[in-house]
Design a protein around this motif. Structure first.
Motif, PDB file in Angstrom:
ATOM      1  N   LEU A  52       0.868  -1.162   0.000  1.00  0.00           N
ATOM      2  CA  LEU A  52       0.000   0.000   0.000  1.00  0.00           C
ATOM      3  C   LEU A  52       0.911   1.220   0.000  1.00  0.00           C
ATOM      4  O   LEU A  52       1.739   1.381   0.911  1.00  0.00           O
ATOM      5  N   THR A  53       0.799   2.057  -1.026  1.00  0.00           N
ATOM      6  CA  THR A  53       1.706   3.195  -1.142  1.00  0.00           C
ATOM      7  C   THR A  53       0.925   4.510  -1.103  1.00  0.00           C
ATOM      8  O   THR A  53      -0.193   4.588  -1.595  1.00  0.00           O
ATOM      9  N   PHE A  54       1.528   5.531  -0.505  1.00  0.00           N
ATOM     10  CA  PHE A  54       0.926   6.860  -0.504  1.00  0.00           C
ATOM     11  C   PHE A  54       1.988   7.906  -0.231  1.00  0.00           C
ATOM     12  O   PHE A  54       3.052   7.617   0.324  1.00  0.00           O
ATOM     13  N   TRP A  55       1.675   9.139  -0.646  1.00  0.00           N
ATOM     14  CA  TRP A  55       2.539  10.268  -0.348  1.00  0.00           C
ATOM     15  C   TRP A  55       2.100  10.883   0.969  1.00  0.00           C
ATOM     16  O   TRP A  55       0.893  10.993   1.255  1.00  0.00           O
ATOM     17  N   ALA A  56       3.043  11.315   1.791  1.00  0.00           N
ATOM     18  CA  ALA A  56       2.746  11.992   3.049  1.00  0.00           C
ATOM     19  C   ALA A  56       3.726  13.147   3.220  1.00  0.00           C
ATOM     20  O   ALA A  56       4.922  13.000   2.941  1.00  0.00           O
ATOM     21  N   GLY A  57       3.215  14.278   3.665  1.00  0.00           N
ATOM     22  CA  GLY A  57       4.098  15.415   3.859  1.00  0.00           C
ATOM     23  C   GLY A  57       3.348  16.709   4.062  1.00  0.00           C
ATOM     24  O   GLY A  57       2.243  16.737   4.603  1.00  0.00           O
ATOM     25  N   HIS A  58       3.952  17.771   3.565  1.00  0.00           N
ATOM     26  CA  HIS A  58       3.418  19.123   3.722  1.00  0.00           C
ATOM     27  C   HIS A  58       2.975  19.616   2.347  1.00  0.00           C
ATOM     28  O   HIS A  58       3.712  19.507   1.371  1.00  0.00           O
ATOM     29  N   LYS A  59       1.767  20.161   2.272  1.00  0.00           N
ATOM     30  CA  LYS A  59       1.202  20.608   1.003  1.00  0.00           C
ATOM     31  C   LYS A  59       0.990  22.114   1.030  1.00  0.00           C
ATOM     32  O   LYS A  59       0.387  22.651   1.959  1.00  0.00           O
ATOM     33  N   VAL A  60       1.497  22.799   0.004  1.00  0.00           N
ATOM     34  CA  VAL A  60       1.292  24.233  -0.153  1.00  0.00           C
ATOM     35  C   VAL A  60       0.689  24.460  -1.526  1.00  0.00           C
ATOM     36  O   VAL A  60       1.359  24.278  -2.551  1.00  0.00           O
ATOM     37  N   GLY A  61      -0.594  24.830  -1.565  1.00  0.00           N
ATOM     38  CA  GLY A  61      -1.267  24.963  -2.853  1.00  0.00           C
ATOM     39  C   GLY A  61      -1.275  23.630  -3.567  1.00  0.00           C
ATOM     40  O   GLY A  61      -1.708  22.619  -3.023  1.00  0.00           O
ATOM     41  N   ILE A 118       1.491  22.060  -4.557  1.00  0.00           N
ATOM     42  CA  ILE A 118       2.834  21.498  -4.467  1.00  0.00           C
ATOM     43  C   ILE A 118       2.965  20.685  -3.183  1.00  0.00           C
ATOM     44  O   ILE A 118       2.532  21.121  -2.114  1.00  0.00           O
ATOM     45  N   GLY A 119       3.564  19.509  -3.289  1.00  0.00           N
ATOM     46  CA  GLY A 119       3.803  18.672  -2.129  1.00  0.00           C
ATOM     47  C   GLY A 119       5.275  18.586  -1.801  1.00  0.00           C
ATOM     48  O   GLY A 119       6.125  18.514  -2.704  1.00  0.00           O
ATOM     49  N   MET A 120       5.576  18.578  -0.524  1.00  0.00           N
ATOM     50  CA  MET A 120       6.952  18.416  -0.054  1.00  0.00           C
ATOM     51  C   MET A 120       6.952  17.303   0.985  1.00  0.00           C
ATOM     52  O   MET A 120       6.532  17.500   2.124  1.00  0.00           O
ATOM     53  N   GLY A 121       7.375  16.111   0.575  1.00  0.00           N
ATOM     54  CA  GLY A 121       7.325  14.984   1.491  1.00  0.00           C
ATOM     55  C   GLY A 121       8.020  13.773   0.908  1.00  0.00           C
ATOM     56  O   GLY A 121       9.021  13.886   0.193  1.00  0.00           O
ATOM     57  N   SER A 122       7.475  12.597   1.206  1.00  0.00           N
ATOM     58  CA  SER A 122       8.074  11.340   0.767  1.00  0.00           C
ATOM     59  C   SER A 122       6.974  10.313   0.563  1.00  0.00           C
ATOM     60  O   SER A 122       5.814  10.523   0.944  1.00  0.00           O
ATOM     61  N   TYR A 123       7.356   9.189  -0.016  1.00  0.00           N
ATOM     62  CA  TYR A 123       6.389   8.127  -0.286  1.00  0.00           C
ATOM     63  C   TYR A 123       6.586   6.960   0.668  1.00  0.00           C
ATOM     64  O   TYR A 123       7.714   6.536   0.927  1.00  0.00           O
ATOM     65  N   HIS A 124       5.470   6.473   1.199  1.00  0.00           N
ATOM     66  CA  HIS A 124       5.465   5.400   2.181  1.00  0.00           C
ATOM     67  C   HIS A 124       4.974   4.110   1.530  1.00  0.00           C
ATOM     68  O   HIS A 124       4.029   4.125   0.736  1.00  0.00           O
ATOM     69  N   MET A 125       5.604   3.005   1.910  1.00  0.00           N
ATOM     70  CA  MET A 125       5.214   1.690   1.421  1.00  0.00           C
ATOM     71  C   MET A 125       4.895   0.793   2.617  1.00  0.00           C
ATOM     72  O   MET A 125       5.760   0.530   3.444  1.00  0.00           O
ATOM     73  N   LEU A 126       3.640   0.355   2.713  1.00  0.00           N
ATOM     74  CA  LEU A 126       3.174  -0.476   3.818  1.00  0.00           C
ATOM     75  C   LEU A 126       2.933  -1.894   3.328  1.00  0.00           C
ATOM     76  O   LEU A 126       2.370  -2.094   2.243  1.00  0.00           O
ATOM     77  N   ASN A 127       3.363  -2.886   4.137  1.00  0.00           N
ATOM     78  CA  ASN A 127       3.113  -4.275   3.762  1.00  0.00           C
ATOM     79  C   ASN A 127       1.700  -4.684   4.161  1.00  0.00           C
ATOM     80  O   ASN A 127       0.901  -3.863   4.632  1.00  0.00           O
ATOM     81  N   SER A 128       1.369  -5.961   4.012  1.00  0.00           N
ATOM     82  CA  SER A 128       0.003  -6.422   4.251  1.00  0.00           C
ATOM     83  C   SER A 128      -0.410  -6.317   5.716  1.00  0.00           C
ATOM     84  O   SER A 128      -1.600  -6.372   6.026  1.00  0.00           O
ATOM     85  N   SER A 129       0.572  -6.157   6.613  1.00  0.00           N
ATOM     86  CA  SER A 129       0.262  -5.952   8.028  1.00  0.00           C
ATOM     87  C   SER A 129       0.191  -4.470   8.382  1.00  0.00           C
ATOM     88  O   SER A 129       0.069  -4.119   9.556  1.00  0.00           O
ATOM     89  N   TYR A 130       0.314  -3.613   7.370  1.00  0.00           N
ATOM     90  CA  TYR A 130       0.286  -2.163   7.529  1.00  0.00           C
ATOM     91  C   TYR A 130       1.505  -1.649   8.291  1.00  0.00           C
ATOM     92  O   TYR A 130       1.466  -0.591   8.909  1.00  0.00           O
TER      93      TYR A 130
END
Length: 460
Positions: A36-45, A47-59
């Motif tokens: 399960l992948t998603f971007w997490a961080g700080h959003k201005v308008g 534009i996003g400033m953050g990183s991408y997270h990868m979660l396994n089946s156990s989250y």
């Protein structure tokens, strides 16, 4: 709201908090395993400033993928796209605020732009394998984005290109979408432009009276069939009140012939209320010959047959509120192979004569089994009290026989009745009896006070 997985009925399956702003949730494969992948961080308008997270089946958080950076070229991962390739690499968008000569627009020579980049990085090592920047190939003066105040200072840079999707094909070429040029650009492995579809530099003759190349402010461009030249995209048709170029947004499937330089529209998809989405949006080809369209800033998603028949539509917020954009969904993605197996047990709690149970993220639960143990017998066997099918994110059991049982727990069962995991023990008997004793004592004392008052009255 944060990231959510919903089942086919719209019931919650999983959600999480504590990651800040989260966008672009989807399931992707890395070395044969689903994440399960998603971007997490700080959003201005936009534009996003953050990183991408990868979660396994156990989250569990297994990988955090960051933009490749250096002291002289700091970079942060942007929210718009993160694609894991079958080579074990990741494609990610990067927005870089930098100085640039925009005097051709009548603005400062040392003005400020938002430069659109994308990187390909090795997930395991973080090594930068490739980087491409729009300013090396596109002139900001030719952008179709209207912002008369942009570019004069770093706090308000001119976002001339606005990359919002990337895909790498079998030949090693890259397909990218530029929202502010109204175009899709196809790059070779070195980043040189092979062709452009749509916008002012369109290379294709439109065989569908302009319907295949007139998309504007688009999102989520993807190959559907590389060999047949079929691709999909979400045509917003709008970027806000002063940049409306359509009366409603569309999902589009287009076929191109790169050699003959022709393009034609194969299918288009419209929401039930003809939603006009000024931002975001997605189109996904499903494996059962159906199409899922997410309407972005219009908080809804729809499922269609390939030829455009609307099968169902879900509104996350009432359609009358779409324009206000209080609720949005960047992309709506349907997955058929995500299996969630949380390591933490189901959550069970006694409240108001019922035991409530839920298990955030578990996808294999078919039923709940309530078991109990008799009062005063800590080592006695557990007895099945009730079994019921799972009906939503949270289910409940109404308690009976409190005098007989004190300890309860709930077992999650799979769809074949197999055991998955127990909840923690819920102790309700002692608490219930204590409440009754307090109530009984109060009533006894109240009766005593009434007797005293009666005697005092008789003496008077």
């Amino acid at each position: 709201m944060g990231p959510m997985i919903l089942d086919s009925r719209g019931d919650l399956v999983w959600t999480a908090s504590g990651n800040g702003v989260v966008m672009n949730l989807k399931v992707q494969q890395y070395h044969g395993e689903n994440y399960l992948t998603f971007w997490a961080g700080h959003k201005v308008g936009g534009i996003g400033m953050g990183s991408y997270h990868m979660l396994n089946s156990s989250y569990d958080l297994v990988h955090v993928v960051k933009a490749a950076s250096s002291e002289h070229a700091p970079r942060t991962g942007d929210l718009h796209d993160f694609v894991i390739t079958d080579r074990g690499t990741a494609l990610l968008t990067v927005y870089n605020i930098t100085q640039f000569d925009i005097s051709a627009m009548g603005r400062p020579k040392d003005g400020w732009i938002v430069d659109s980049l994308f990187q390909e990085v090795d997930i395991a090592t973080g090594e930068l394998l490739f980087e491409w920047r729009a300013s090396d190939h596109f002139d900001p003066a030719e952008s179709l984005y209207i912002n008369p105040f942009g570019g004069y200072k770093a706090a308000n840079p001119y976002d001339f290109f606005h990359i919002n999707s990337i895909q790498k094909d079998a030949a090693g070429n890259y397909l990218i979408s530029s929202r502010h040029y109204h175009s899709l650009t196809y790059l070779d492995p070195l980043g040189e432009i092979l062709w452009t579809l749509g916008g002012d530099y369109n290379d294709f003759h439109d065989l569908s009276d302009g319907k295949a190349t007139s998309f504007k402010w688009q999102h989520d461009a993807r190959w559907v069939d590389e060999e047949q030249g079929i691709l999909s995209l979400f045509d917003n048709g709008s970027a806000g009140p002063i940049m409306n170029d359509a009366d409603h947004s569309l999902g589009l499937i287009i076929q191109i012939d790169p050699e003959a330089r022709t393009a034609r529209l194969l299918h288009s998809y419209t929401s039930s209320g003809k939603a006009l989405s000024a931002s975001q949006g997605s189109l996904q080809i499903l494996p059962d010959d159906k199409v899922l369209v997410g309407w972005g800033s219009s908080a809804a998603y729809s499922e269609f047959t390939t030829d455009g028949k609307l099968l169902c539509e879900t509104h996350i917020t009432p359609s009358i509120l779409f324009w206000w954009e209080r609720v949005k969904t960047y992309r709506a993605i349907k997955t058929f192979d995500w299996v969630g197996r949380p390591e933490s047990p189901p959550s069970a709690k006694w409240l108001g004569g019922k035991i409530y149970v839920s298990w955030n993220g578990a996808t294999e639960v078919g039923a709940w089994q309530l078991v109990a143990r008799k009062n005063g017998a800590a080592n006695s066997e557990w007895q099945t009290v009730d079994i019921k099918d799972k009906s939503g994110f949270e289910d409940s059991f109404t308690l009976t026989g409190i005098e007989e049982f004190q300890h309860y727990r709930v077992a999650a069962l799979d769809h074949n009745g197999g055991f998955l995991m127990h909840s923690a023990i819920v102790e309700v008997g002692a608490e219930a009896h204590s409440l009754r004793w307090v109530l009984a004592l109060f009533m006894t004392k109240l009766a005593g006070f009434e007797d005293v008052d009666a005697k005092q009255i008789s003496q008077v």
